[in-house]
Design a protein around this motif. Structure first.
Motif, mmCIF file in Angstrom:
data_model
loop_
_atom_site.group_PDB
_atom_site.id
_atom_site.type_symbol
_atom_site.label_atom_id
_atom_site.label_comp_id
_atom_site.label_asym_id
_atom_site.label_seq_id
_atom_site.Cartn_x
_atom_site.Cartn_y
_atom_site.Cartn_z
ATOM 1 N N GLU A 1 20.632 20.784 -3.032
ATOM 2 C CA GLU A 1 21.174 19.556 -3.704
ATOM 3 C C GLU A 1 22.195 18.837 -2.644
ATOM 4 O O GLU A 1 22.400 17.599 -2.471
ATOM 5 N N ASP A 2 23.126 19.793 -2.330
ATOM 6 C CA ASP A 2 24.509 19.246 -1.423
ATOM 7 C C ASP A 2 23.935 18.783 -0.208
ATOM 8 O O ASP A 2 24.424 17.888 0.142
ATOM 9 N N LEU A 3 22.959 19.711 0.341
ATOM 10 C CA LEU A 3 22.572 19.176 1.744
ATOM 11 C C LEU A 3 21.779 17.918 1.712
ATOM 12 O O LEU A 3 21.948 17.193 2.388
ATOM 13 N N GLN B 1 23.089 25.396 8.133
ATOM 14 C CA GLN B 1 23.388 24.596 9.482
ATOM 15 C C GLN B 1 22.113 24.386 10.445
ATOM 16 O O GLN B 1 22.155 23.410 11.173
ATOM 17 N N SER B 2 21.257 25.319 10.349
ATOM 18 C CA SER B 2 19.645 24.917 10.726
ATOM 19 C C SER B 2 19.271 23.765 10.271
ATOM 20 O O SER B 2 18.768 22.897 11.092
ATOM 21 N N LEU B 3 19.363 23.519 8.984
ATOM 22 C CA LEU B 3 18.782 22.269 8.513
ATOM 23 C C LEU B 3 19.556 21.051 9.035
ATOM 24 O O LEU B 3 19.030 19.957 8.848
ATOM 25 N N ARG B 4 20.758 21.332 9.009
ATOM 26 C CA ARG B 4 21.751 20.206 9.406
ATOM 27 C C ARG B 4 21.363 19.613 10.858
ATOM 28 O O ARG B 4 21.235 18.541 11.334
ATOM 29 N N ARG B 5 21.189 20.530 11.604
ATOM 30 C CA ARG B 5 20.479 20.464 13.043
ATOM 31 C C ARG B 5 19.372 19.744 12.936
ATOM 32 O O ARG B 5 19.072 18.568 13.776
#
Length: 439
Positions: free
Chosen positions: A8-10, A40-44
């Motif tokens: 949810e935060d992501l 971090q991988s999903l942020r990328r």
């Protein structure tokens, strides 16, 4: 924080659909990626990480993909595709695993959706996630992946279909096809993920060697003990060596021809064998330099058959032990050491008597350690050839012996051969030095 809260935060930070993020995050965590690394991988992947402001996946050849890539678009040919069932958070999931290849290399993949993949298909996978597994990149094909089939065929050097010999198999292999003879097979009941489960386990062999196997959904063709073709087998580590796993999604077919099983085994130096990390069938030659404590006359737990101390089992507490014989000997060949474990039959052979003989000797001496002392006198300081299964873990290297006998080698002849090899190397080095001087 629960996984759903992380998702949810992501989703809020990145401005993307929560369900999609949750699915991606679950996929990564399922494969043992730490939560912070997965986030971090999903942020990328979605464009809010170190890879820059764009979430669009880059097109890459397979040989150029690294674990640092967040997501990619890739075109390749499916070499193998095999189904397997896994359990995550109490639910069963059927995934498809295998290898994808192009002219530049090969990469493992896991498909979390049923894309209908078959060996020989050429596909383009857009927005395929990349994770690190055992130091290598691996593709994750999920809900966010757009997958299309391509008519063009690639010029590959890799073989399609997953055919392999037992010697070719490595831990982590998936969707392999082997043709083997069933050498040993037993049906037993284990405490599985759904309670008591009946399985088959034993040893299979082909011309290249032998390996242990587990058949999780007992196939009559395997239990009958005939030569079989197994399609969609996967390989996991068992006591430090590869083990062939046959699941409910595997296909087992009886063969109408015999499989020749190699009689020879690989003979290696101890140091070389230990460096492999584990090998199922190997022969080592060396001197027994010690017999470890816990050898000779021992007692085992009647429940789990582990060795007990002073009537105490680590798992079952106070028990009436079962008498048994065992040897744990240190074998040294100058390149390394290994603990050789002899079962009751091999121990009786080196002891020179039966279990009853050992019990009688211990009663007369009022000390069971005299049995181990007798064995020490018989084997310490002598050279033996040992064949068995080597495992290597944090506790050291252990060889479960199938055969243990005095070496037939002539130590003097072996020493002469070693000196001749050293002299040849010295001659080559001297010749190289002379050429440099002439130059």
């Amino acid at each position: 924080m629960e996984l759903d809260d992380h998702a949810e935060d992501l989703a809020s930070d990145l401005g993307v659909d929560k369900e999609e993020v949750t699915s991606d995050l679950q996929n990564l965590v399922e494969y043992s990626v730490p939560v912070d690394e997965a986030k971090q991988s999903l942020r990328r992947k979605y464009g809010d990480g170190a890879s820059g402001g764009s979430g669009a996946p880059s097109s890459k050849e397979i040989g150029d993909i690294t674990p640092d890539d967040g997501n990619v678009t890739v075109t390749g040919t499916v070499l193998t595709a095999g189904k397997r069932s896994i359990r995550y958070q109490g639910s069963d999931h059927v995934i498809v695993e295998g290898e994808l290849a192009d002219e530049t290399g090969t990469i493992d993949y896991t498909a979390w959706e049923d894309f209908g993949l078959s060996p020989g298909d050429t596909i383009t996978a857009g927005n395929a996630g990349v994770r690190e597994w055992d130091g290598e990149p691996e593709l994750n094909l999920g809900e966010s992946t757009s997958l299309s089939f391509v008519d063009e065929s690639l010029q590959l050097t890799q073989e399609i279909g997953g055919e392999a010999t037992l010697a070719d198999l490595q831990t982590g292999d998936r969707a392999r096809v082997v043709e083997v003879a069933v050498l040993e097979c037993e049906r037993r009941t284990i405490d599985g993920r759904d309670g008591e489960t009946e399985i088959l386990s034993g040893v299979v062999g082909d011309e290249s060697g032998r390996l242990p196997f587990t058949n999780w959904d007992p196939a009559p063709e395997i239990e009958d003990g005939g030569p079989v073709r197994i399609e969609n087998a996967y390989v996991q580590e068992f006591r430090g060596v590869p083990e062939v796993n046959v699941s409910e999604f595997s296909t087992v077919t009886e063969l109408d021809r015999e499989i020749e099983v190699g009689a020879d085994t690989t003979t290696m130096a101890v140091g070389e064998a230990v460096a492999t990390g584990g090998i199922y069938d190997v022969e080592l030659v060396g001197n027994v330099i010690a017999v470890r404590d816990g050898s000779g006359l021992i007692q085992r737990c009647p429940e789990c058959y582990r060795v007990i101390q002073k009537g105490q089992c680590r798992t079952h507490g106070d028990v009436d032990g079962i008498d048994d014989l065992r040897v744990k000997a240190i074998l040294d060949d100058g390149t390394g050491t290994v603990t050789v474990v002899l079962d009751d039959e091999l121990t009786a052979a080196v002891y020179g008597g039966t279990l009853e003989d050992a019990l009688e000797q211990a009663r007369e001496a009022m000390d069971q350690s005299v049995v181990a002392d007798t064995i020490r006198e018989r084997i310490v300081g002598r050279e033996f050839s040992v064949r068995g299964h080597l495992s290597v873990d944090e506790y050291g290297a252990n060889l479960d012996a199938e055969r243990f006998g005095e070496s037939d080698d002539d130590p003097q002849a072996r020493a002469r051969a070693f000196l001749e090899a050293v002299e040849k190397v010295a001659e080559i080095d001297d010749g190289a030095d002379a050429e440099e001087v002439d130059a």
